[in-house]
Design a protein around this motif. Structure first.
Motif, PDB file in Angstrom:
ATOM      1  N   ASP A 103       0.832  -1.213   0.000  1.00 22.89           N
ATOM      2  CA  ASP A 103       0.000   0.000   0.000  1.00 22.89           C
ATOM      3  C   ASP A 103       0.865   1.261   0.000  1.00 22.89           C
ATOM      4  OD1 ASP A 103       0.977  -0.178   2.494  1.00 22.89           O
ATOM      5  OD2 ASP A 103      -0.905   0.153   3.554  1.00 22.89           O
ATOM      6  N   LEU A 145       1.404   3.742   2.069  1.00 24.02           N
ATOM      7  CA  LEU A 145       2.268   4.076   3.204  1.00 24.02           C
ATOM      8  C   LEU A 145       3.547   3.240   3.200  1.00 24.02           C
ATOM      9  CD1 LEU A 145      -0.409   4.575   5.990  1.00 24.02           C
ATOM     10  CD2 LEU A 145       1.126   6.284   5.041  1.00 24.02           C
ATOM     11  N   GLN A 161       5.581  12.447   3.819  1.00 21.99           N
ATOM     12  CA  GLN A 161       4.517  12.666   4.801  1.00 21.99           C
ATOM     13  C   GLN A 161       3.263  13.218   4.132  1.00 21.99           C
ATOM     14  OE1 GLN A 161       3.819  16.004   6.846  1.00 21.99           O
ATOM     15  NE2 GLN A 161       2.094  14.908   7.691  1.00 21.99           N
ATOM     16  N   ARG A 163      -0.117  11.181   4.254  1.00 23.19           N
ATOM     17  CA  ARG A 163      -1.285  11.749   4.919  1.00 23.19           C
ATOM     18  C   ARG A 163      -2.478  11.806   3.973  1.00 23.19           C
ATOM     19  NH1 ARG A 163      -1.665  17.651   7.679  1.00 23.19           N
ATOM     20  NH2 ARG A 163      -1.422  18.326   5.540  1.00 23.19           N
ATOM     21  N   TYR A 195      -3.831   8.356   3.579  1.00 27.47           N
ATOM     22  CA  TYR A 195      -4.575   7.900   4.760  1.00 27.47           C
ATOM     23  C   TYR A 195      -5.948   8.554   4.810  1.00 27.47           C
ATOM     24  CZ  TYR A 195      -5.737   6.524   9.446  1.00 27.47           C
ATOM     25  OH  TYR A 195      -6.366   5.978  10.515  1.00 27.47           O
ATOM     26  N   ARG A 196      -5.983   9.864   4.573  1.00 25.00           N
ATOM     27  CA  ARG A 196      -7.261  10.581   4.660  1.00 25.00           C
ATOM     28  C   ARG A 196      -8.218  10.144   3.569  1.00 25.00           C
ATOM     29  NH1 ARG A 196      -5.898  16.769   6.526  1.00 25.00           N
ATOM     30  NH2 ARG A 196      -5.084  16.180   8.561  1.00 25.00           N
ATOM     31  N   ASP A 236      -3.955   0.676  14.604  1.00 29.12           N
ATOM     32  CA  ASP A 236      -4.160   1.979  13.965  1.00 29.12           C
ATOM     33  C   ASP A 236      -4.657   2.958  15.025  1.00 29.12           C
ATOM     34  OD1 ASP A 236      -4.614   4.151  12.486  1.00 29.12           O
ATOM     35  OD2 ASP A 236      -6.051   3.242  11.102  1.00 29.12           O
ATOM     36  N   GLU A 237      -3.707   3.622  15.668  1.00 32.84           N
ATOM     37  CA  GLU A 237      -4.073   4.534  16.745  1.00 32.84           C
ATOM     38  C   GLU A 237      -4.545   5.870  16.217  1.00 32.84           C
ATOM     39  OE1 GLU A 237      -0.776   4.530  19.440  1.00 32.84           O
ATOM     40  OE2 GLU A 237      -1.031   2.403  19.876  1.00 32.84           O
ATOM     41  N   LEU A 238      -4.344   6.110  14.924  1.00 31.83           N
ATOM     42  CA  LEU A 238      -4.835   7.352  14.317  1.00 31.83           C
ATOM     43  C   LEU A 238      -6.341   7.277  14.135  1.00 31.83           C
ATOM     44  CD1 LEU A 238      -4.185  10.076  13.138  1.00 31.83           C
ATOM     45  CD2 LEU A 238      -3.473   8.992  11.027  1.00 31.83           C
ATOM     46  N   ARG A 295      -8.585   8.510  17.094  1.00 29.82           N
ATOM     47  CA  ARG A 295      -8.555   9.909  17.480  1.00 29.82           C
ATOM     48  C   ARG A 295      -9.920  10.543  17.317  1.00 29.82           C
ATOM     49  NH1 ARG A 295      -4.948  14.621  14.969  1.00 29.82           N
ATOM     50  NH2 ARG A 295      -5.927  13.887  13.093  1.00 29.82           N
ATOM     51  N   ILE A 328       0.031   1.694  12.656  1.00 24.79           N
ATOM     52  CA  ILE A 328       0.138   3.135  12.887  1.00 24.79           C
ATOM     53  C   ILE A 328       0.034   3.373  14.386  1.00 24.79           C
ATOM     54  CG2 ILE A 328      -0.905   5.383  12.492  1.00 24.79           C
ATOM     55  CD1 ILE A 328      -1.894   4.352   9.810  1.00 24.79           C
ATOM     56  N   ILE A 329       1.062   3.960  14.965  1.00 29.79           N
ATOM     57  CA  ILE A 329       1.052   4.189  16.411  1.00 29.79           C
ATOM     58  C   ILE A 329       1.131   5.682  16.706  1.00 29.79           C
ATOM     59  CG2 ILE A 329       2.043   1.962  17.039  1.00 29.79           C
ATOM     60  CD1 ILE A 329       4.743   3.314  17.296  1.00 29.79           C
ATOM     61  N   ALA A 330       0.591   6.065  17.862  1.00 32.55           N
ATOM     62  CA  ALA A 330       0.655   7.455  18.310  1.00 32.55           C
ATOM     63  C   ALA A 330       1.750   7.572  19.352  1.00 32.55           C
ATOM     64  CB  ALA A 330      -0.679   7.881  18.906  1.00 32.55           C
ATOM     65  N   LEU A 335       7.806   5.993   9.700  1.00 27.56           N
ATOM     66  CA  LEU A 335       7.494   7.054   8.741  1.00 27.56           C
ATOM     67  C   LEU A 335       6.370   7.890   9.330  1.00 27.56           C
ATOM     68  CD1 LEU A 335       8.120   7.760   5.611  1.00 27.56           C
ATOM     69  CD2 LEU A 335       5.887   6.776   5.217  1.00 27.56           C
ATOM     70  N   ILE A 336       6.507   9.188   9.226  1.00 26.71           N
ATOM     71  CA  ILE A 336       5.502  10.058   9.834  1.00 26.71           C
ATOM     72  C   ILE A 336       4.255  10.127   8.940  1.00 26.71           C
ATOM     73  CG2 ILE A 336       6.569  12.103   8.799  1.00 26.71           C
ATOM     74  CD1 ILE A 336       5.225  12.149  12.247  1.00 26.71           C
ATOM     75  N   VAL A 337       3.064   9.998   9.542  1.00 30.39           N
ATOM     76  CA  VAL A 337       1.824  10.074   8.769  1.00 30.39           C
ATOM     77  C   VAL A 337       1.070  11.354   9.088  1.00 30.39           C
ATOM     78  CG1 VAL A 337      -0.353   8.950   8.223  1.00 30.39           C
ATOM     79  CG2 VAL A 337       1.612   7.577   8.802  1.00 30.39           C
ATOM     80  N   TYR A 372       1.891  10.730  14.735  1.00 34.95           N
ATOM     81  CA  TYR A 372       1.316   9.452  14.309  1.00 34.95           C
ATOM     82  C   TYR A 372       2.276   8.831  13.310  1.00 34.95           C
ATOM     83  CZ  TYR A 372      -2.835  10.911  16.734  1.00 34.95           C
ATOM     84  OH  TYR A 372      -3.696  11.294  17.717  1.00 34.95           O
ATOM     85  N   HIS A 431       3.823   5.586  11.062  1.00 37.59           N
ATOM     86  CA  HIS A 431       3.597   4.320  10.377  1.00 37.59           C
ATOM     87  C   HIS A 431       4.833   3.447  10.542  1.00 37.59           C
ATOM     88  CE1 HIS A 431       3.412   1.670   6.741  1.00 37.59           C
ATOM     89  NE2 HIS A 431       2.176   1.553   7.156  1.00 37.59           N
TER      90      HIS A 431
END
Lengths: 111, 195
Positions: free
Chosen positions: A34, A36, A86, A90, A93-94, A106-108, A111, B107-109, B134-136, B146, B148
């Motif tokens: 994917d 990412l 990034q 981003r 992801y969005r 997936d902690e995002l 939120r 994906i972690i915070a 990697l920053i998301v 957040y 990846h």
């Protein structure tokens, strides 16, 4: 063996190593599942590949004007590649273009 | 250099803003001369002019540098960064060419202990170039990154990644942070409000 010959050889080795890393980065971008994951390939081996190519070029050219340019390119590469990755990550992801079957956490999303 | 506490706050911030602008101006002029490949009076004048135009029409948000450069911290961060960049590249290159392998990810915070703009930006940039991360997304107000993580193998690997990011932050603060920030990072407490 003169200093120039040593520099030439170091330059040649750096150029080949950089080219191989760039090739690996390209394969990664093609093969990873994917967006990412692909961005990982587009940052790390890609940045180191470019830095090694620049090092090789620097070893071959050896003039102060070219070295200044090479250093500038290296700095901008280090500064911009993560930002670009990034922004793409981003956006992906969005837009929901994440394969959730491959995510362990997936902690995002919480939120 | 005078101690920061000796100057009244409003004068200090105005001086700080002016100093930041001058530093940016200097870097732009230097970059312009390097682009042309030689230092001549013409390039210097052109650089001064172009840099003034750039700063006037594309003003940056003020990111004031409150810390101080520590030579050992910078060297430690720089050398470790090179090692990690090589390791990261080798790792990604290996799993890229490994036949029939599909990496799992997560994906972690991660909440940073020093939530300043500068520290957020530097940590985010650096962790995109070290192994696995990697920053998301960035939550600027809360100071949360957040991240990846590529090629996850179980929950233990996630905890290791978290620890790795916090170590990276500590190395950055040790290189460019202020004394207060360094103490905060070393004691390992997550403070909502830095003192």
């Amino acid at each position: 063996m003169t200093l120039g010959t040593v520099a030439d050889w170091l330059g040649a080795v750096s150029l080949i190593a950089g080219a191989l890393l760039s090739l690996a980065a390209a394969i990664g971008v093609l093969r990873f599942p994917d967006t990412l994951s692909r961005m990982h390939a587009a940052t790390k081996p890609q940045v180191l590949g470019v830095l090694l190519l620049l090092l090789g070029v620097g070893f071959r050219l050896r003039s102060p004007a070219d070295l200044g340019m090479v250093v500038l390119i290296g700095i901008f590469q280090l500064a911009t590649a993560p930002v670009a990755a990034q922004m793409i990550g981003r956006a992906a992801y969005r837009a929901g273009r994440v394969d959730r079957r491959l995510l362990d956490a997936d902690e995002l999303a919480d939120r | 250099m005078t101690a920061p506490g000796a100057v009244p706050p409003d004068r200090r911030t105005r001086f700080g803003r002016w100093r930041d602008q001058m530093i940016a101006y200097g870097w732009l002029v230097l970059a312009w001369n390097l682009f042309w490949g030689e230092f001549t009076w013409g390039n210097l004048l052109g650089g001064l002019l172009i840099a003034a135009v750039v700063l006037l029409f594309f003003p940056l948000p003020p990111v004031t540098f409150h810390g101080r450069l520590r030579l050992w911290g910078v060297l430690a961060f720089g050398s470790r960064f090179v090692v990690e960049l090589v390791r990261a590249s080798a790792h990604v290159a290996r799993i890229a060419v490994q036949p029939g392998f599909t990496p799992r990810s997560a994906i972690i915070a991660v909440r940073l202990r020093v939530p300043t703009d500068l520290n957020l930006a530097l940590t985010a940039e650096a962790l995109s170039l070290v192994p696995g991360t990697l920053i998301v997304e960035v939550d600027r107000d809360a100071g949360i990154l957040y991240v990846h993580v590529l090629d996850v193998r179980g929950p233990a690997a996630l905890a290791a990644s978290r620890e790795q990011i916090r170590d990276l932050e500590q190395r950055i603060v040790a290189a460019v942070g202020s004394d207060d920030e360094l103490r905060l990072v070393r004691t390992g407490t997550v403070a909502k409000e830095p003192p």
